[in-house]
Design an enzyme around this catalytic site. Structure first.
Site, mmCIF file in Angstrom:
data_model
loop_
_atom_site.group_PDB
_atom_site.id
_atom_site.type_symbol
_atom_site.label_atom_id
_atom_site.label_comp_id
_atom_site.label_asym_id
_atom_site.label_seq_id
_atom_site.Cartn_x
_atom_site.Cartn_y
_atom_site.Cartn_z
ATOM 1 N N TYR A 184 0.822 -1.217 0.000
ATOM 2 C CA TYR A 184 0.000 0.000 0.000
ATOM 3 C C TYR A 184 0.855 1.265 0.000
ATOM 4 N N ASP A 241 9.790 -7.408 -3.469
ATOM 5 C CA ASP A 241 8.591 -7.767 -2.718
ATOM 6 C C ASP A 241 8.331 -9.258 -2.903
ATOM 7 N N ASN A 242 7.862 -9.920 -1.840
ATOM 8 C CA ASN A 242 7.559 -11.368 -1.977
ATOM 9 C C ASN A 242 6.080 -11.607 -2.268
ATOM 10 N N ASP A 299 12.127 -12.567 -1.310
ATOM 11 C CA ASP A 299 11.782 -12.491 0.103
ATOM 12 C C ASP A 299 12.970 -11.897 0.855
ATOM 13 N N SER A 309 6.180 3.404 13.319
ATOM 14 C CA SER A 309 4.744 3.620 13.548
ATOM 15 C C SER A 309 4.526 4.359 14.859
ATOM 16 N N TYR A 316 3.425 -7.051 17.054
ATOM 17 C CA TYR A 316 3.695 -6.189 15.897
ATOM 18 C C TYR A 316 4.332 -4.881 16.357
ATOM 19 N N LYS A 373 8.361 -3.090 15.833
ATOM 20 C CA LYS A 373 8.733 -1.739 15.388
ATOM 21 C C LYS A 373 9.692 -1.098 16.389
ATOM 22 N N PHE A 405 1.488 7.864 11.346
ATOM 23 C CA PHE A 405 0.262 7.757 12.124
ATOM 24 C C PHE A 405 -0.711 6.888 11.326
ATOM 25 N N ASN A 435 -8.622 -2.536 9.315
ATOM 26 C CA ASN A 435 -8.499 -1.082 9.460
ATOM 27 C C ASN A 435 -9.808 -0.374 9.101
ATOM 28 N N ARG A 461 -7.785 9.572 16.104
ATOM 29 C CA ARG A 461 -6.544 9.222 15.417
ATOM 30 C C ARG A 461 -6.086 10.379 14.535
ATOM 31 N N GLY A 510 -7.265 -3.578 22.998
ATOM 32 C CA GLY A 510 -5.956 -3.076 22.563
ATOM 33 C C GLY A 510 -6.005 -1.708 21.909
HETATM 34 P P1 NAD Z 1 1.470 -3.715 3.028
HETATM 35 O O1 NAD Z 1 1.249 -5.051 3.608
HETATM 36 O O2 NAD Z 1 0.544 -3.177 2.033
HETATM 37 O O3 NAD Z 1 2.951 -3.645 2.380
HETATM 38 C C1 NAD Z 1 4.011 -4.428 2.862
HETATM 39 C C2 NAD Z 1 4.629 -5.127 1.655
HETATM 40 O O4 NAD Z 1 5.739 -5.877 2.076
HETATM 41 C C3 NAD Z 1 3.646 -6.085 0.970
HETATM 42 O O5 NAD Z 1 3.648 -5.838 -0.410
HETATM 43 C C4 NAD Z 1 4.222 -7.476 1.270
HETATM 44 O O6 NAD Z 1 4.005 -8.378 0.204
HETATM 45 C C5 NAD Z 1 5.697 -7.143 1.444
HETATM 46 N N1 NAD Z 1 6.441 -8.061 2.313
HETATM 47 C C6 NAD Z 1 6.119 -8.472 3.557
HETATM 48 N N2 NAD Z 1 7.083 -9.287 4.034
HETATM 49 C C7 NAD Z 1 8.049 -9.360 3.071
HETATM 50 C C8 NAD Z 1 9.285 -10.028 2.959
HETATM 51 N N3 NAD Z 1 9.734 -10.817 3.924
HETATM 52 N N4 NAD Z 1 10.011 -9.876 1.815
HETATM 53 C C9 NAD Z 1 9.555 -9.095 0.815
HETATM 54 N N5 NAD Z 1 8.378 -8.435 0.845
HETATM 55 C C10 NAD Z 1 7.641 -8.570 1.978
HETATM 56 O O7 NAD Z 1 1.611 -2.713 4.257
HETATM 57 P P2 NAD Z 1 1.693 -1.113 4.282
HETATM 58 O O8 NAD Z 1 0.454 -0.621 4.942
HETATM 59 O O9 NAD Z 1 2.101 -0.597 2.968
HETATM 60 O O10 NAD Z 1 2.898 -0.906 5.334
HETATM 61 C C11 NAD Z 1 4.206 -0.722 4.864
HETATM 62 C C12 NAD Z 1 5.084 -0.533 6.075
HETATM 63 O O11 NAD Z 1 4.613 0.565 6.854
HETATM 64 C C13 NAD Z 1 5.100 -1.733 7.025
HETATM 65 O O12 NAD Z 1 6.415 -1.870 7.537
HETATM 66 C C14 NAD Z 1 4.145 -1.321 8.135
HETATM 67 O O13 NAD Z 1 4.481 -1.943 9.350
HETATM 68 C C15 NAD Z 1 4.392 0.153 8.202
HETATM 69 N N6 NAD Z 1 3.275 0.918 8.755
HETATM 70 C C16 NAD Z 1 2.026 0.808 8.192
HETATM 71 C C17 NAD Z 1 0.965 1.535 8.733
HETATM 72 C C18 NAD Z 1 -0.418 1.420 8.165
HETATM 73 O O14 NAD Z 1 -1.380 1.828 8.842
HETATM 74 N N7 NAD Z 1 -0.577 0.921 6.965
HETATM 75 C C19 NAD Z 1 1.173 2.385 9.814
HETATM 76 C C20 NAD Z 1 2.460 2.480 10.348
HETATM 77 C C21 NAD Z 1 3.508 1.736 9.798
HETATM 78 C C1 WQD Z 2 -8.723 3.279 13.617
HETATM 79 C C2 WQD Z 2 -9.871 3.603 14.539
HETATM 80 C C3 WQD Z 2 -10.703 1.737 15.826
HETATM 81 C C4 WQD Z 2 -12.223 -0.503 12.405
HETATM 82 C C5 WQD Z 2 -3.633 0.227 13.320
HETATM 83 C C6 WQD Z 2 -2.411 -0.356 13.944
HETATM 84 C C7 WQD Z 2 -1.238 0.569 13.730
HETATM 85 C C8 WQD Z 2 -1.098 0.894 12.259
HETATM 86 C C9 WQD Z 2 -2.376 1.474 11.733
HETATM 87 C C10 WQD Z 2 0.535 -0.563 11.285
HETATM 88 C C11 WQD Z 2 -9.744 2.914 15.902
HETATM 89 C C12 WQD Z 2 -11.753 2.254 14.850
HETATM 90 C C13 WQD Z 2 -11.619 0.453 13.201
HETATM 91 C C14 WQD Z 2 -13.613 -0.716 12.493
HETATM 92 C C15 WQD Z 2 -13.747 1.017 14.141
HETATM 93 N N1 WQD Z 2 -0.759 -0.243 11.502
HETATM 94 N N2 WQD Z 2 -12.380 1.198 14.039
HETATM 95 N N3 WQD Z 2 -14.336 0.057 13.355
HETATM 96 O O1 WQD Z 2 -5.974 0.706 15.242
HETATM 97 O O2 WQD Z 2 -5.408 3.158 14.873
HETATM 98 O O3 WQD Z 2 -3.910 1.424 13.974
HETATM 99 O O4 WQD Z 2 -3.412 0.502 11.951
HETATM 100 O O5 WQD Z 2 1.504 -0.001 11.659
HETATM 101 O O6 WQD Z 2 -0.082 -0.053 14.206
HETATM 102 O O7 WQD Z 2 -2.636 -0.456 15.324
HETATM 103 O O8 WQD Z 2 -6.135 1.760 12.946
HETATM 104 O O9 WQD Z 2 -7.864 1.650 11.206
HETATM 105 O O10 WQD Z 2 -7.654 -0.303 12.816
HETATM 106 O O11 WQD Z 2 -8.589 1.853 13.617
HETATM 107 O O12 WQD Z 2 -14.432 1.703 14.922
HETATM 108 O O13 WQD Z 2 -14.218 -1.589 11.802
HETATM 109 O O14 WQD Z 2 -11.070 3.106 13.968
HETATM 110 O O15 WQD Z 2 -11.275 1.453 17.084
HETATM 111 O O16 WQD Z 2 -10.212 3.811 16.870
HETATM 112 P P1 WQD Z 2 -5.421 1.770 14.385
HETATM 113 P P2 WQD Z 2 -7.575 1.163 12.580
#
Ligand code: NAD
Ligand code: WQD
Length: 344
Positions: free
Chosen positions: A13, A33-34, A60, A127, A152, A156, A181, A202, A234, A300
């Site tokens: 994403y 990407d894997n 990978d 994060s 998770y 981080k 965020f 999410n 948030r 959580g």
């Molecule tokens: P995502 O799952 O869409 O993207 C992660 C990508 O990494 C995927 O395409 C997956 O196929 C690839 N991948 C996973 N393990 C792998 C491996 N071992 N080798 C190669 N490729 C691998 O997730 P995202 O939402 O784009 O998140 C990207 C990064 O940002 C992650 O590190 C996530 O922890 C971090 N992050 C995401 C959020 C969020 O809310 N989306 C918030 C904070 C931090």
């Molecule tokens: C947002 C708000 C829920 C779904 C998570 C991870 C965080 C990061 C981002 C990777 C919260 C509420 C949600 C639903 C709802 N990921 N909600 N109904 O929990 O803030 O963060 O994703 O790094 O590490 O913890 O994001 O989108 O799950 O929730 O009411 O069906 O929406 O309670 O308040 P969150 P979220």
């Protein structure tokens, strides 16, 4: 000669949106990407958007030899943006060892290979989850790191420590840790966006799937929190604004503008928005009425968290400038695109 950047998780994403912005800023991108949580056709979509096809290697990051081979095949990689990880909080509670292996060993492989291949800088996907429930809001980079609420979140925190310890040990690499965020929305072309596997955990994907009729009703997880309307707060940041922060951070490292070899920035809007406020903003922006119900709290969940982005704004020279309504419109356009393409 274009600067070469390796983007791990680049079909994911946030990674895919960042590849677009890197190309828009003149970088040559190599994606690793894997495909464990994304699709290879994202590469086609990126090419459609920018007119330039990034190199894609299905590798990978846990496979040290294969990863080493990518660096050898594409010499002169100057920087890495490391998105590759497993990121589902709930799943991490069920499968902690999968998360520790994937999220820690992948990073360790990258950090070992960087000096070997003369790679200068790494941008790491951290994060706001590292802060837990902050005592003071908005949250700055100086806020204490609290005990992680999930394996998770712990990966981080440990990842950040691994990077700091590696640099402190004398490794020549430079690092910027970006604490995201809540990234939401999709590219304005609606050609790339968030595509979660199965039932979305999410908020935004569940919300747009409810709006289009895939889900019957959105559950609002609690309205008895200590917030103005009782629902959780948030800091929802537009994914393209987030992607641009990575380009700015990479430029900072490669142009030798860092103040320290490891820097941390909160990447948020500074705007706290409740779940109910977001629902009303979506309805106002799209004209689509949303079917939702208030249910019990989700275990959580942090009650309220939003960023103080002042340091990123002034020191990094980056600012999130997309409104919540415009962001939500991109999420809705993306959902409509998925329907049009028969993907969902
Ligand atoms: P995502 O799952 O869409 O993207 C992660 C990508 O990494 C995927 O395409 C997956 O196929 C690839 N991948 C996973 N393990 C792998 C491996 N071992 N080798 C190669 N490729 C691998 O997730 P995202 O939402 O784009 O998140 C990207 C990064 O940002 C992650 O590190 C996530 O922890 C971090 N992050 C995401 C959020 C969020 O809310 N989306 C918030 C904070 C931090
Ligand atoms: C947002 C708000 C829920 C779904 C998570 C991870 C965080 C990061 C981002 C990777 C919260 C509420 C949600 C639903 C709802 N990921 N909600 N109904 O929990 O803030 O963060 O994703 O790094 O590490 O913890 O994001 O989108 O799950 O929730 O009411 O069906 O929406 O309670 O308040 P969150 P979220």
């Amino acid at each position: 000669m274009k600067r070469r950047i390796l983007v791990t998780g680049g079909t994911g994403y946030i990674g895919s949106h960042t590849v677009v912005e890197l190309q828009n800023n003149g970088y040559e991108v190599i994606i690793v990407d894997n495909l464990s949580n994304s699709r290879a056709d994202v590469v086609d979509s990126i090419e459609q958007i920018t007119g330039e096809r990034p190199v894609f290697e299905k590798v990978d990051c846990l496979d040290y030899a294969a990863l080493d081979g990518v660096f050898a095949k594409y010499p002169g990689i100057e920087g890495i943006i490391h998105f590759a990880a497993s990121k589902a909080v709930g799943e991490s509670v069920q499968k902690p060892l999968l998360y520790y292996r994937n999220n820690l060993v992948s990073l360790i492989n990258i950090l070992e290979l960087m000096p070997k291949h003369g790679v200068k800088g790494i941008i790491f996907s951290s994060s706001c989850t590292v802060y837990g429930q902050p005592d003071i809001l908005p949250v700055t980079e100086q806020a204490p790191i609290k005990k992680a609420e999930s394996p998770y979140g712990n990966t981080k925190q440990v990842n950040e420590e691994i990077i700091r310890d590696t640099v402190a040990s004398g490794s020549p690499i430079h690092a910027i840790l970006l604490r995201y965020f809540n990234p939401i929305g999709a590219h304005p072309t609606a050609l790339i966006g968030e595509l979660p596997n199965g039932v979305p955990q999410n908020l935004i994907p569940y919300l747009t799937q409810t709006a289009i009729g895939i889900r019957e009703k959105l559950s609002v997880f609690g309205d008895d929190y200590d917030t103005p309307d009782g629902s959780c707060i948030r800091d929802y940041i537009y994914v393209v604004d987030l992607a641009k922060a990575h380009v700015t951070a990479m430029n900072r490292i490669l142009d030798n503008r860092q103040k320290d070899k490891v820097e941390v920035f909160n990447i948020g809007t500074g705007r706290g928005v409740s779940v109910l406020e977001l629902i009303h903003a979506f309805e106002a922006a799209t004209g689509v009425k949303l079917n939702y119900q208030i249910t019990g709290r989700r275990a959580g969940d942090i009650e309220k968290v939003w960023a103080d982005p002042a340091y990123a704004n002034t020191e990094l020279g980056w600012k999130a400038d997309t409104s919540l309504e415009d962001t939500l419109l991109t999420a809705w356009k993306w959902q409509l695109h998925l329907r049009e393409k028969g993907i969902m």
